[in-house]
Design a protein around this motif. Structure first.
Motif, PDB file in Angstrom:
ATOM      1  N   GLY A  61       0.793  -1.218   0.000  1.00 57.67           N
ATOM      2  CA  GLY A  61       0.000   0.000   0.000  1.00 57.67           C
ATOM      3  C   GLY A  61       0.824   1.266   0.000  1.00 57.67           C
ATOM      4  N   GLN A  62       2.141   1.138  -0.164  1.00 55.21           N
ATOM      5  CA  GLN A  62       3.003   2.315  -0.171  1.00 55.21           C
ATOM      6  C   GLN A  62       4.001   2.222  -1.324  1.00 55.21           C
ATOM      7  N   VAL A  63       4.592   3.372  -1.680  1.00 54.83           N
ATOM      8  CA  VAL A  63       5.587   3.431  -2.751  1.00 54.83           C
ATOM      9  C   VAL A  63       6.750   4.290  -2.290  1.00 54.83           C
ATOM     10  N   TYR A  64       7.938   4.009  -2.844  1.00 53.37           N
ATOM     11  CA  TYR A  64       9.104   4.851  -2.627  1.00 53.37           C
ATOM     12  C   TYR A  64       9.306   5.721  -3.865  1.00 53.37           C
ATOM     13  N   VAL A  65       9.551   7.009  -3.661  1.00 52.96           N
ATOM     14  CA  VAL A  65       9.869   7.902  -4.774  1.00 52.96           C
ATOM     15  C   VAL A  65      11.062   8.762  -4.398  1.00 52.96           C
ATOM     16  N   HIS A  66      11.847   9.100  -5.405  1.00 51.21           N
ATOM     17  CA  HIS A  66      13.001   9.988  -5.210  1.00 51.21           C
ATOM     18  C   HIS A  66      12.632  11.349  -5.780  1.00 51.21           C
ATOM     19  N   VAL A  67      12.563  12.352  -4.919  1.00 51.35           N
ATOM     20  CA  VAL A  67      12.210  13.704  -5.345  1.00 51.35           C
ATOM     21  C   VAL A  67      13.493  14.519  -5.416  1.00 51.35           C
ATOM     22  N   ASP A 112       6.020   3.397  -7.823  1.00 51.17           N
ATOM     23  CA  ASP A 112       7.108   2.931  -6.974  1.00 51.17           C
ATOM     24  C   ASP A 112       8.431   2.946  -7.728  1.00 51.17           C
ATOM     25  N   GLY A 113       9.463   3.468  -7.096  1.00 49.79           N
ATOM     26  CA  GLY A 113      10.796   3.502  -7.680  1.00 49.79           C
ATOM     27  C   GLY A 113      11.034   4.653  -8.630  1.00 49.79           C
ATOM     28  N   GLU A 114      10.099   5.570  -8.701  1.00 42.87           N
ATOM     29  CA  GLU A 114      10.198   6.668  -9.667  1.00 42.87           C
ATOM     30  C   GLU A 114      11.064   7.800  -9.132  1.00 42.87           C
ATOM     31  N   GLN A 115      11.793   8.448 -10.045  1.00 43.89           N
ATOM     32  CA  GLN A 115      12.497   9.677  -9.703  1.00 43.89           C
ATOM     33  C   GLN A 115      11.722  10.857 -10.283  1.00 43.89           C
ATOM     34  N   LEU A 116      11.409  11.819  -9.451  1.00 47.62           N
ATOM     35  CA  LEU A 116      10.662  13.002  -9.855  1.00 47.62           C
ATOM     36  C   LEU A 116      11.601  14.197  -9.798  1.00 47.62           C
ATOM     37  N   VAL A 117      11.847  14.816 -10.944  1.00 45.28           N
ATOM     38  CA  VAL A 117      12.767  15.947 -10.999  1.00 45.28           C
ATOM     39  C   VAL A 117      11.983  17.210 -11.286  1.00 45.28           C
ATOM     40  N   VAL A 118      12.069  18.173 -10.374  1.00 44.25           N
ATOM     41  CA  VAL A 118      11.438  19.478 -10.574  1.00 44.25           C
ATOM     42  C   VAL A 118      12.518  20.404 -11.119  1.00 44.25           C
ATOM     43  N   PRO A 119      12.382  20.845 -12.383  1.00 45.64           N
ATOM     44  CA  PRO A 119      13.440  21.675 -12.960  1.00 45.64           C
ATOM     45  C   PRO A 119      13.404  23.104 -12.429  1.00 45.64           C
ATOM     46  N   VAL A 120      14.557  23.738 -12.494  1.00 49.45           N
ATOM     47  CA  VAL A 120      14.649  25.161 -12.200  1.00 49.45           C
ATOM     48  C   VAL A 120      14.141  25.907 -13.431  1.00 49.45           C
ATOM     49  N   ILE A 162       0.480  11.270 -26.779  1.00 47.17           N
ATOM     50  CA  ILE A 162       1.720  11.815 -26.203  1.00 47.17           C
ATOM     51  C   ILE A 162       1.444  12.311 -24.786  1.00 47.17           C
ATOM     52  N   LEU A 163       0.351  13.028 -24.610  1.00 45.81           N
ATOM     53  CA  LEU A 163       0.000  13.537 -23.279  1.00 45.81           C
ATOM     54  C   LEU A 163      -0.299  12.389 -22.315  1.00 45.81           C
ATOM     55  N   ALA A 164      -0.957  11.347 -22.804  1.00 50.17           N
ATOM     56  CA  ALA A 164      -1.268  10.192 -21.955  1.00 50.17           C
ATOM     57  C   ALA A 164       0.015   9.479 -21.537  1.00 50.17           C
ATOM     58  N   TRP A 165       0.977   9.362 -22.478  1.00 51.36           N
ATOM     59  CA  TRP A 165       2.261   8.726 -22.150  1.00 51.36           C
ATOM     60  C   TRP A 165       2.973   9.538 -21.078  1.00 51.36           C
ATOM     61  N   ARG A 166       2.977  10.853 -21.254  1.00 47.22           N
ATOM     62  CA  ARG A 166       3.640  11.738 -20.290  1.00 47.22           C
ATOM     63  C   ARG A 166       2.968  11.629 -18.924  1.00 47.22           C
ATOM     64  N   GLU A 167       1.648  11.521 -18.917  1.00 52.00           N
ATOM     65  CA  GLU A 167       0.900  11.384 -17.664  1.00 52.00           C
ATOM     66  C   GLU A 167       1.273  10.094 -16.944  1.00 52.00           C
ATOM     67  N   GLU A 168       1.428   9.030 -17.713  1.00 57.39           N
ATOM     68  CA  GLU A 168       1.696   7.714 -17.125  1.00 57.39           C
ATOM     69  C   GLU A 168       3.158   7.514 -16.748  1.00 57.39           C
ATOM     70  N   HIS A 169       4.074   8.011 -17.582  1.00 54.20           N
ATOM     71  CA  HIS A 169       5.499   7.699 -17.396  1.00 54.20           C
ATOM     72  C   HIS A 169       6.337   8.858 -16.879  1.00 54.20           C
ATOM     73  N   GLY A 170       5.778  10.050 -16.852  1.00 60.08           N
ATOM     74  CA  GLY A 170       6.570  11.201 -16.423  1.00 60.08           C
ATOM     75  C   GLY A 170       7.187  11.895 -17.618  1.00 60.08           C
ATOM     76  N   ARG A 171       8.246  12.620 -17.376  1.00 62.36           N
ATOM     77  CA  ARG A 171       8.874  13.425 -18.411  1.00 62.36           C
ATOM     78  C   ARG A 171       9.574  12.568 -19.462  1.00 62.36           C
ATOM     79  N   PHE A 172       9.613  13.088 -20.678  1.00 63.82           N
ATOM     80  CA  PHE A 172      10.411  12.465 -21.734  1.00 63.82           C
ATOM     81  C   PHE A 172      11.881  12.731 -21.431  1.00 63.82           C
ATOM     82  N   GLY A 173      12.683  11.669 -21.438  1.00 60.73           N
ATOM     83  CA  GLY A 173      14.114  11.842 -21.197  1.00 60.73           C
ATOM     84  C   GLY A 173      14.855  12.274 -22.450  1.00 60.73           C
ATOM     85  N   SER A 174      14.350  11.878 -23.601  1.00 59.70           N
ATOM     86  CA  SER A 174      14.946  12.253 -24.873  1.00 59.70           C
ATOM     87  C   SER A 174      13.860  12.218 -25.942  1.00 59.70           C
ATOM     88  N   VAL A 175      14.159  12.810 -27.088  1.00 57.79           N
ATOM     89  CA  VAL A 175      13.203  12.810 -28.199  1.00 57.79           C
ATOM     90  C   VAL A 175      12.922  11.377 -28.638  1.00 57.79           C
TER      91      VAL A 175
END
Length: 198
Positions: A61-67, A112-120, A162-175
């Motif tokens: 019932g819990q997840v680990y995330v790296h912010v 679970d196991g996701e890294q969340l990066v908030v850009p400057v 594209i928006l659905a993928w971004r919603e599910e997987h987070g940010r695009f790392g590359s084109v």
């Protein structure tokens, strides 16, 4: 009227025994309250890097995330399953003053196991300088459906995927991550490569 000689006598040992029992009950109640407060102190918990650098699995019932990035206290956090990106950022102390708040989808569910990066503001998540506003490139991580729809080979349906993928997987790392989006193949990617950025 009854005199003092008529009052029932209570042995001192009984009086001490009752007092001790009351003290024990109060201590047990206090310990129970403290344990309850610790357990319900919130849905988030900072993981101590020295104690657990690589947890094997989150409790049920819990997840680990790296912010990381532009948050007050970057680190690894334990959240309840179904938590949103807003919960993860709140656990990390909130945005810093220079955070690019528009670059993150606060409503997205974290995994679970996701890294969340908030850009400057003004930088990409990898730390490079973001393209200038007038360069004509569409940022895959911040563009809305209307902006994506302007790209060659991308209509409303592909923009939505594209928006659905971004919603599910987070940010695009590359084109090249566009290849993971249903309906986009090598040919479409080649058309988009010099028109988009991350």
């Amino acid at each position: 009227m009854r005199g003092s000689d008529d009052l029932p006598t209570v042995r001192p040992g009984v009086r001490v025994g009752v007092g001790a029992a009351v003290v024990v009950v109060l201590i047990a109640l206090g310990v129970t309250v403290v344990i309850g407060m610790v357990r319900s102190g919130g849905s988030t918990e900072v993981m101590d890097a020295a104690a657990s650098t690589s947890p094997s699995a989150a409790p049920f019932g819990q997840v680990y995330v790296h912010v990381a990035g532009a948050v007050a206290t970057p680190g690894m956090y334990r959240l309840e399953s179904g938590a949103r990106l807003a919960d993860a950022i709140a656990a990390a102390g909130g945005f810093t003053a220079d955070a690019d708040r528009a670059a993150v989808n606060l409503a997205r569910t974290v995994s679970d196991g996701e890294q969340l990066v908030v850009p400057v503001a003004g930088t990409s998540p990898q730390g490079g300088t973001a393209p200038a506003a007038g360069d004509g490139l569409v940022n895959l991580n911040t563009a809305d459906a209307a902006a994506l729809d302007t790209l060659p080979g991308v209509g409303p349906a592909t923009a939505a995927r594209i928006l659905a993928w971004r919603e599910e997987h987070g940010r695009f790392g590359s084109v090249d991550d566009l290849l993971s989006v249903s309906g986009i193949g090598e040919k479409t990617l080649d058309e988009l490569r010099d028109k988009v950025t991350v």
